[in-house]
Design a protein around this motif. Structure first.
Motif, PDB file in Angstrom:
ATOM      1  N   UNK B  43       0.833  -1.204   0.000  1.00  0.00           N
ATOM      2  CA  UNK B  43       0.000   0.000   0.000  1.00  0.00           C
ATOM      3  C   UNK B  43       0.861   1.244   0.000  1.00  0.00           C
ATOM      4  N   UNK B  44       0.320   2.319   0.542  1.00  0.00           N
ATOM      5  CA  UNK B  44       1.029   3.589   0.564  1.00  0.00           C
ATOM      6  C   UNK B  44       2.221   3.510   1.514  1.00  0.00           C
ATOM      7  N   UNK B  69      -1.700   3.049  -6.245  1.00  0.00           N
ATOM      8  CA  UNK B  69      -3.136   3.267  -6.469  1.00  0.00           C
ATOM      9  C   UNK B  69      -3.977   2.568  -5.407  1.00  0.00           C
ATOM     10  N   UNK B  70      -5.169   3.112  -5.188  1.00  0.00           N
ATOM     11  CA  UNK B  70      -6.115   2.437  -4.288  1.00  0.00           C
ATOM     12  C   UNK B  70      -7.453   2.300  -5.000  1.00  0.00           C
ATOM     13  N   UNK B  71      -8.224   1.337  -4.538  1.00  0.00           N
ATOM     14  CA  UNK B  71      -9.545   1.087  -5.132  1.00  0.00           C
ATOM     15  C   UNK B  71     -10.551   2.027  -4.483  1.00  0.00           C
ATOM     16  N   UNK B  72     -11.379   2.637  -5.309  1.00  0.00           N
ATOM     17  CA  UNK B  72     -12.464   3.468  -4.779  1.00  0.00           C
ATOM     18  C   UNK B  72     -13.765   2.683  -4.897  1.00  0.00           C
ATOM     19  N   UNK B  73     -14.767   3.150  -4.152  1.00  0.00           N
ATOM     20  CA  UNK B  73     -16.077   2.500  -4.198  1.00  0.00           C
ATOM     21  C   UNK B  73     -16.635   2.443  -5.628  1.00  0.00           C
ATOM     22  N   UNK B  86      -1.530  -0.802 -10.493  1.00  0.00           N
ATOM     23  CA  UNK B  86      -0.693  -0.626  -9.308  1.00  0.00           C
ATOM     24  C   UNK B  86      -1.539  -0.402  -8.042  1.00  0.00           C
ATOM     25  N   UNK B  87      -2.795  -0.873  -8.087  1.00  0.00           N
ATOM     26  CA  UNK B  87      -3.615  -0.836  -6.867  1.00  0.00           C
ATOM     27  C   UNK B  87      -3.089  -1.886  -5.891  1.00  0.00           C
ATOM     28  N   UNK B  88      -3.195  -1.586  -4.608  1.00  0.00           N
ATOM     29  CA  UNK B  88      -2.593  -2.463  -3.590  1.00  0.00           C
ATOM     30  C   UNK B  88      -3.113  -3.900  -3.681  1.00  0.00           C
ATOM     31  N   UNK B  89      -4.387  -4.065  -3.988  1.00  0.00           N
ATOM     32  CA  UNK B  89      -4.935  -5.427  -4.034  1.00  0.00           C
ATOM     33  C   UNK B  89      -4.408  -6.180  -5.262  1.00  0.00           C
TER      34      UNK B  89
END
Lengths: 347, 347
Positions: B43-44, B69-73, B86-89
């Protein structure tokens, strides 16, 4: 209600507590409804007459119609009206068909009552399959769930029809001015659902006044809408899960309470309150769910129905008859735009 | 466990309580598992490093892998690995694919974790669709429900596969020697069910050791079987109904209790007990449900997961990895008779 009293046929034979309990329910209802309803109690003449004879002050307007056969657990519902034409539930349905009764009430074997009603009274034109509309408890008062088990596999169009029937029932019989209708799904967004419910959502949004979108299981028990629509399979899962969880939670609360044995006496009313609570949230005790979608009024009750539940079922039958429930459904389904072609845009 | 410690990737970004809570969960798990597991927290980098720096005595074996990157709703799960590589998941799943981690844990966005796992790790050969195996409370201890929402519409064959995967999970990871598997339906008789479950019943009876037949919602919470199989739509209805009914019953019990205000002080522990009960039966607090059916271990947790739930999810990941869960599933599914042709007789 009118000068000519309404006539209700009551099938005396299906309940777990026996025909005596049903007869007691009829007597109690007849006393309460004082002359506005006449009853035809259908079943074993000797048994019914014997129970009636046991009571003093039986009100007038209760007659017996003998039926020589009864439904057994092993009878297949769909074969009942053919194999046992003189079964009490079949005779009750026939009385309605022949105009000798305005409605019939049957407790116990829902499948047999349904098959008899569909065979004798025929589906309303424009309604593909019938549905049972069951009141279930919520934090905001009873909510109507349909289908509670009549039709296991449903098409989107059938779910739309259930929504319309539930809406009419809530408005005309339960007195909700503008009932809201939710579609049971796995999420609130219209994109949620299985294939059938996603398509049903589009249809209902376009066609059904009062449609308030998808609801989840949690929403149902918060009373987020007046009517919850689902197929009979999902309806059964919701009902039985609710029963199982309520049983589990009340048992675990009881275990917590047991830790307070030293103030047992003081807590006795609390124990009693929690026991009453169990009955209050038991949908089976609500007594009287209409089978919607046939020409005529058919009210089914749980096999465990006691006098109170039977009186309640009779009152539902009376209100539904007075409101011309199946007539209003027939009228409103005819007004519904034809959606068979699959068009699903808002008008 | 082995000389070479297991490596778990933990996605720090999805939870409602923020990445700090996840980092605290990792530290707590690392302390408890003392050197048997190494962690890659994804993650960050700045946020994770800052939280780690806030703790004294951070055990060795915790490294950070930056993900920008992170996932948004609003992100669609199926597009995540393409739009946000490059989202953490996604990075967490890629670490498993590339052999840099043995398993990954992600809390919050189940859909994104699932899509990343399926895309990166690929389905096990012979498994058509993945399923989430969620522990839920019953009077006889936790029961495994699958599918809890991964696959909404299922074929009979897919339900059979779910049964096999749930059985392997219960046996290899949860230590049940001979798990029993029930099929969620609207009645116990094999003839009950919608079209899909009736066909699934025939397949499972013929193919699946430990299959104990249909179960109803009530049976689930009595703990009648170890594993309950259903499609993701019914699974969601069961879970959300359970949540709604538990909430309603506990609220009504609370109202009963309020009538005993005059012994409020004495009943304080009871109130506390009932509050704890709410947490005890909240399936969201169980922490850690495996996504079964992909090549590798992926554990998803509820967005509300706190330190305890995160530690629990990490332990599930560790046990599933040690048991070579996906390898055993791959082996047993290969041994399953080919039932695609629709034959469904007992061998």
């Amino acid at each position: 209600m009118t000068a000519d009293p309404m006539r209700l046929a009551v099938d005396a034979m299906g309940g777990d507590l026996g025909s005596d309990e049903v007869v007691r329910g009829v007597i109690s209802a007849a006393q309460e409804l004082a002359g506005t309803v006449r009853f035809v109690v259908v079943g074993d003449e000797t048994a019914i007459a014997a129970e009636l004879a046991r009571h003093r002050n039986v009100p007038p307007g209760i007659e017996i119609r003998h039926a020589s056969q009864t439904i057994e657990m092993c009878d297949k519902p769909r074969e009942v009206y053919r194999r046992k034409p003189d079964a009490s539930v079949v005779v009750s349905a026939r009385l309605v068909r022949d105009g000798e009764a305005d409605a019939f009430v049957s407790i116990g074997n829902t499948g047999a009552a349904m098959a008899s009603a569909v065979f004798m009274l025929r589906p309303i034109q424009g309604i593909d399959r019938p549905a049972i509309a069951l009141p279930i408890p919520s934090l905001a008062g009873p909510v109507i769930l349909l289908d509670a088990g009549a039709t296991v596999d449903c098409s989107p169009r059938q779910l739309l029809e259930f929504g319309l029937m539930g809406s009419v029932y809530a408005r005309e019989v339960l007195g909700k001015a503008s009932p809201t209708i939710g579609l049971l799904s796995n999420g609130e967004e219209p994109s949620k659902g299985n294939e059938v419910t996603r398509q049903a959502h589009v249809l209902m949004a376009a066609e059904l006044p009062g449609f308030s979108g998808n609801v989840e299981g949690t929403d149902v028990f918060r009373g987020k809408c007046d009517v919850v629509v689902c197929d009979g399979f999902s309806g059964n899962i919701l009902l039985k899960t609710g029963e199982g969880v309520a049983e589990m939670v009340i048992k675990l609360v009881g275990e917590e309470l047991r830790r307070f044995w030293w103030m047992r006496a003081a807590l006795l009313p609390l124990r009693r309150g929690i026991r009453d609570l169990r009955a209050r949230i038991d949908y089976r005790s609500f007594g009287g769910a209409p089978l919607l979608g046939v020409n005529g009024v058919c009210i089914v009750g749980h096999g465990k129905s006691d006098v109170d539940a039977i009186v309640s079922a009779i009152k539902v039958a009376r209100r539904a008859t007075a409101a011309s429930l199946s007539g209003v459904i027939a009228k409103e389904i005819a007004e519904l735009r034809n959606t068979e072609s699959g068009e699903g845009e808002a008008p």
